[in-house]
Design a protein around this motif. Structure first.
Motif, PDB file in Angstrom:
ATOM      1  N   ASN A   1      -4.136  -7.389  10.855  1.00 37.87           N
ATOM      2  CA  ASN A   1      -3.593  -6.862   9.615  1.00 37.87           C
ATOM      3  C   ASN A   1      -3.147  -5.410   9.702  1.00 37.87           C
ATOM      4  O   ASN A   1      -3.177  -4.690   8.726  1.00 37.87           O
ATOM      5  CB  ASN A   1      -4.644  -7.002   8.523  1.00 37.87           C
TER       6      ASN A   1
ATOM      7  N   LEU B   1     -12.349   4.268  -0.028  1.00 37.46           N
ATOM      8  CA  LEU B   1     -11.057   3.664   0.274  1.00 37.46           C
ATOM      9  C   LEU B   1     -11.180   2.398   1.112  1.00 37.46           C
ATOM     10  O   LEU B   1     -10.321   1.515   1.078  1.00 37.46           O
ATOM     11  CB  LEU B   1     -10.199   4.685   1.027  1.00 37.46           C
TER      12      LEU B   1
ATOM     13  N   LEU C   1       3.033   8.433   8.023  1.00 41.88           N
ATOM     14  CA  LEU C   1       3.503   8.525   6.652  1.00 41.88           C
ATOM     15  C   LEU C   1       2.968   9.820   6.065  1.00 41.88           C
ATOM     16  O   LEU C   1       1.772  10.093   6.144  1.00 41.88           O
ATOM     17  CB  LEU C   1       2.986   7.339   5.837  1.00 41.88           C
TER      18      LEU C   1
ATOM     19  N   VAL D   1       0.932   2.207  10.953  1.00 43.08           N
ATOM     20  CA  VAL D   1       1.297   3.455  10.274  1.00 43.08           C
ATOM     21  C   VAL D   1       0.013   4.165   9.859  1.00 43.08           C
ATOM     22  O   VAL D   1      -0.900   3.530   9.332  1.00 43.08           O
ATOM     23  CB  VAL D   1       2.160   3.191   9.024  1.00 43.08           C
TER      24      VAL D   1
ATOM     25  N   THR E   1      -0.612  -2.211  10.219  1.00 47.42           N
ATOM     26  CA  THR E   1       0.781  -1.877   9.950  1.00 47.42           C
ATOM     27  C   THR E   1       1.352  -0.954  11.018  1.00 47.42           C
ATOM     28  O   THR E   1       2.555  -0.788  11.114  1.00 47.42           O
ATOM     29  CB  THR E   1       0.912  -1.159   8.600  1.00 47.42           C
TER      30      THR E   1
ATOM     31  N   GLY F   1       6.778  -5.553   8.686  1.00 49.18           N
ATOM     32  CA  GLY F   1       6.003  -6.048   7.554  1.00 49.18           C
ATOM     33  C   GLY F   1       5.472  -7.450   7.807  1.00 49.18           C
ATOM     34  O   GLY F   1       4.298  -7.742   7.574  1.00 49.18           O
TER      35      GLY F   1
ATOM     36  N   ALA G   1      -4.572   1.101  -0.591  1.00 52.97           N
ATOM     37  CA  ALA G   1      -4.772  -0.137  -1.341  1.00 52.97           C
ATOM     38  C   ALA G   1      -3.613  -1.104  -1.141  1.00 52.97           C
ATOM     39  O   ALA G   1      -3.796  -2.310  -1.120  1.00 52.97           O
ATOM     40  CB  ALA G   1      -4.958   0.166  -2.823  1.00 52.97           C
ATOM     41  N   THR G   2      -2.424  -0.594  -0.996  1.00 52.63           N
ATOM     42  CA  THR G   2      -1.277  -1.471  -0.804  1.00 52.63           C
ATOM     43  C   THR G   2      -1.057  -1.785   0.665  1.00 52.63           C
ATOM     44  O   THR G   2      -0.059  -2.394   1.032  1.00 52.63           O
ATOM     45  CB  THR G   2       0.010  -0.849  -1.367  1.00 52.63           C
ATOM     46  N   ALA G   3      -1.975  -1.346   1.485  1.00 53.63           N
ATOM     47  CA  ALA G   3      -1.908  -1.636   2.921  1.00 53.63           C
ATOM     48  C   ALA G   3      -0.661  -1.077   3.578  1.00 53.63           C
ATOM     49  O   ALA G   3      -0.106  -1.665   4.496  1.00 53.63           O
ATOM     50  CB  ALA G   3      -2.016  -3.143   3.161  1.00 53.63           C
ATOM     51  N   LEU G   4      -0.210   0.060   3.072  1.00 54.24           N
ATOM     52  CA  LEU G   4       0.917   0.728   3.727  1.00 54.24           C
ATOM     53  C   LEU G   4       0.457   1.372   5.018  1.00 54.24           C
ATOM     54  O   LEU G   4       1.204   1.462   5.983  1.00 54.24           O
ATOM     55  CB  LEU G   4       1.490   1.805   2.807  1.00 54.24           C
TER      56      LEU G   4
ATOM     57  N   GLU H   1      -4.966   6.520  -2.728  1.00 49.46           N
ATOM     58  CA  GLU H   1      -5.306   5.187  -3.184  1.00 49.46           C
ATOM     59  C   GLU H   1      -4.119   4.250  -2.965  1.00 49.46           C
ATOM     60  O   GLU H   1      -4.272   3.148  -2.450  1.00 49.46           O
ATOM     61  CB  GLU H   1      -5.677   5.273  -4.668  1.00 49.46           C
ATOM     62  N   ARG H   2      -2.962   4.713  -3.335  1.00 51.61           N
ATOM     63  CA  ARG H   2      -1.781   3.866  -3.257  1.00 51.61           C
ATOM     64  C   ARG H   2      -1.529   3.356  -1.843  1.00 51.61           C
ATOM     65  O   ARG H   2      -1.419   2.152  -1.614  1.00 51.61           O
ATOM     66  CB  ARG H   2      -0.570   4.653  -3.760  1.00 51.61           C
ATOM     67  N   VAL H   3      -1.464   4.262  -0.897  1.00 51.60           N
ATOM     68  CA  VAL H   3      -1.056   3.831   0.446  1.00 51.60           C
ATOM     69  C   VAL H   3      -2.132   3.020   1.174  1.00 51.60           C
ATOM     70  O   VAL H   3      -1.814   2.210   2.031  1.00 51.60           O
ATOM     71  CB  VAL H   3      -0.634   5.030   1.322  1.00 51.60           C
TER      72      VAL H   3
ATOM     73  N   LEU I   1       1.594  -8.699   8.099  1.00 48.00           N
ATOM     74  CA  LEU I   1       1.097  -9.735   7.195  1.00 48.00           C
ATOM     75  C   LEU I   1       0.420 -10.861   7.964  1.00 48.00           C
ATOM     76  O   LEU I   1      -0.667 -11.302   7.624  1.00 48.00           O
ATOM     77  CB  LEU I   1       2.283 -10.341   6.443  1.00 48.00           C
TER      78      LEU I   1
END
Lengths: 334, 334
Positions: free
Chosen positions: B59, B138, B98, B63, B61, B50, B113-116, B109-111, B54
């Motif tokens: 930027n 997206l 993931l 994943v 991940t 993480g 937008a949250t940069a997962l 959207e979740r994964v 960051l």
DNA sequence: GCACTGAATCGAAGCGCTTCGACGACGAAT
DNA sequence: ATTCGTCGTCGAAGCGCTTCGATTCAGTGC
């Protein structure tokens, strides 16, 4: 991507106020709350998952790892049922699922050591699984699906195969059957996982207790193997009147073979299947079932993992069970 | 968990030096390098994923998200082949996977937008897939497996089903067959995905070009449906001498049904299957195959995604193809 | 002998967030 | 009227890392 400071600026408050509005960890006046929430909506702000995990005291990523077997003789249907249950349950606990394959042995270390995941669910645990020392040394919560020899300090979920077999034999014995066959899988991974042996032990134990004669035979999931298997059982015990089948993939072939041989279920033979949900659906002849609650096992595993991640709960072994469902697959012995 | 400053202290260097040793982005003297690496090994240091994402300019991940269909009429075998190919290819690109389910529509959207995740691979794209606008908005690289109507600006991978059908018909026509049947799936998701229609279009086109008479019929994956399907085809064209089967799940039932009816392949009927790898293995009669290279599609998808994540490559549509493999399933028309 | 270069290293800023300790304001209690 | 506690808010520190100057110290060419 909007950041928290964009939101703060837009709402005319400080960074920390935005954070507290979102987490609810301190009281915030209603007008401020509304202004912040409006700004969040306006900007479409979503907190960065990595930054959140870094900064938070709990240090959680909201991701759990799921280790699945992808090798040839893993039953894809069963694996998929686990995957489905694990992902949907994880979502209910605000977590996402990172997929790891059994072959990627370094993956366990990688995803835990780099703090990619908060914990692991590991499928297809063998009685003497070589990964167990590794898993224990990870320093992260782990839940095993399967029952290793030594469960000290480990969280495990499994189905009580011994009980399922005893239930099946008991049911048949009460119907007057005195000679019962057991069909099991012949793949090595099934035996390494130990549940075939646990089921057989339960079968033999209950048969002995009920004074039932037995025959056992393993089977491959092909039409030819099913015929050979049936012949093998009859050779052992020509008087067989009932069968317990612990092999979802071979079940359709066995039922077809019986049909071709003119054996009617339940008139000529009673049949109880122990297997994953849906395995006995759509067969040409009825069978009774003790369902292995695959989805339930996945659900429970995630629930246990979730508890351990949040610091609650201790390592425990949970053996699930399920009732025998009669659906015309058994009849009194004649 | 050891942090980078533990390593720096242990090696007697600054934080940044450790970072540069690990990334290789600046030259470091050999003695220092060794001291740092020793400290890393000693402490078992693994950089926090993480924090790394960051801080890094890129930027990333490491994943990628994989969206799989988990509904009933998705072929679990095929899905599993995709999953396997995607995970192993991702690992070769230093990425983890993931897992998202198709049902979890908010998950996309979740994964992102949250940069997962750095990007997404989405399976089972329908011709008019409702997710496409969402995916386009997206702001992250996405690769679709499937072929939507409008591919403008989208990265897509699919199999060239039309070409496969033309290949199969051409092969049979060259053998002198002048009346050929096509068996396709009847599930709605298959038709929404559009590939069944593309295959049929290719089939009809090539048949017309070769002056071949045709019959088409859909089929469910059961023994009874297979018999009905064959009867339906014969009713349309009593003179059928060859079959193209585009339905891996129904194929075993069709071949069994033919066997029971005394139809010998290839003497009485030539049969070409278009389907996922392994679908035609272990059948009681030989069939020729045009293999849908499921694993290859997953591999290519990840490769395209990986390129787009690192800024290389542009949106493109890639249609894969594969040759017809003869294995005794076809013979000259008599 | 001097400015000049390049290699090796360091310090500090900053990624986006949470959280802790202040602080001002205000009503309640003394 | 003074003190106290609460409530609402803010500033700053810091999570673990990358990365951008800046700095030091040879070595080079003139």
């Amino acid at each position: 991507m909007a950041t928290i400071s964009d939101v703060a600026r837009s709402a005319g408050v400080s960074l920390s106020t935005v954070s507290y509005v979102l987490s609810g960890k301190r009281s915030i006046s209603e007008p401020t709350r509304t202004r912040v929430l409006d700004a969040v909506a306006l900007l479409g702000y979503r907190p960065n998952a990595g930054a959140r995990a870094l900064a938070s005291a709990s240090n959680r990523t909201g991701v759990i790892g799921l280790v699945v077997p992808l090798h040839e003789d893993a039953d894809v249907n069963v694996v998929m049922q686990f995957v489905r249950a694990v992902t949907t349950t994880a979502r209910r606990h605000e977590a996402d699922v990172l997929l790891l394959t059994q072959e990627d042995s370094a993956g366990l270390e990688r995803v835990t050591a780099t703090a990619l995941v908060d914990g692991l669910v590991v499928l297809d645990i063998a009685v003497d699984d070589p990964r167990i020392p590794l898993l224990a040394g990870l320093g992260r919560p782990v839940v095993l699906i399967g029952l290793p020899r030594e469960t000290q300090g480990l969280s495990c979920v499994d189905f009580d195969f011994a009980l399922a077999a005893r239930t099946a034999v008991d049911h048949l014995a009460r119907l007057g059957h005195t000679s019962i066959g057991l069909v099991s899988s012949s793949t090595s991974s099934v035996h390494q996982a130990g549940y075939a042996d646990r089921l057989q032990a339960g079968f033999l134990e209950q048969a002995a207790a009920a004074g039932v004669r037995v025959a056992t035979q393993s089977c491959d999931p092909t039409a030819a193997a099913a015929r050979t298997c049936l012949a093998g059982l009859r050779a052992q015990r020509p008087d067989l009147t009932a069968l317990v089948v612990h092999h979802e993939a071979a079940l359709p072939h066995l039922v077809s073979a019986l049909g071709e041989q003119g054996v009617r279920i339940p008139r000529d033979l009673s049949l109880v299947s122990v297997g994953a949900a849906g395995a006995a659906a759509g067969l040409p002849q009825p069978v009774d079932v003790v369902e292995v609650p695959v989805g339930e096992m996945g659900r429970v595993a995630v629930e246990m993992l979730s508890a351990r991640i949040s610091g609650a709960g201790t390592a425990e072994v949970r053996l699930l069970s399920s009732p025998l469902v009669t659906q015309g697959g058994s009849a009194p012995a004649s």
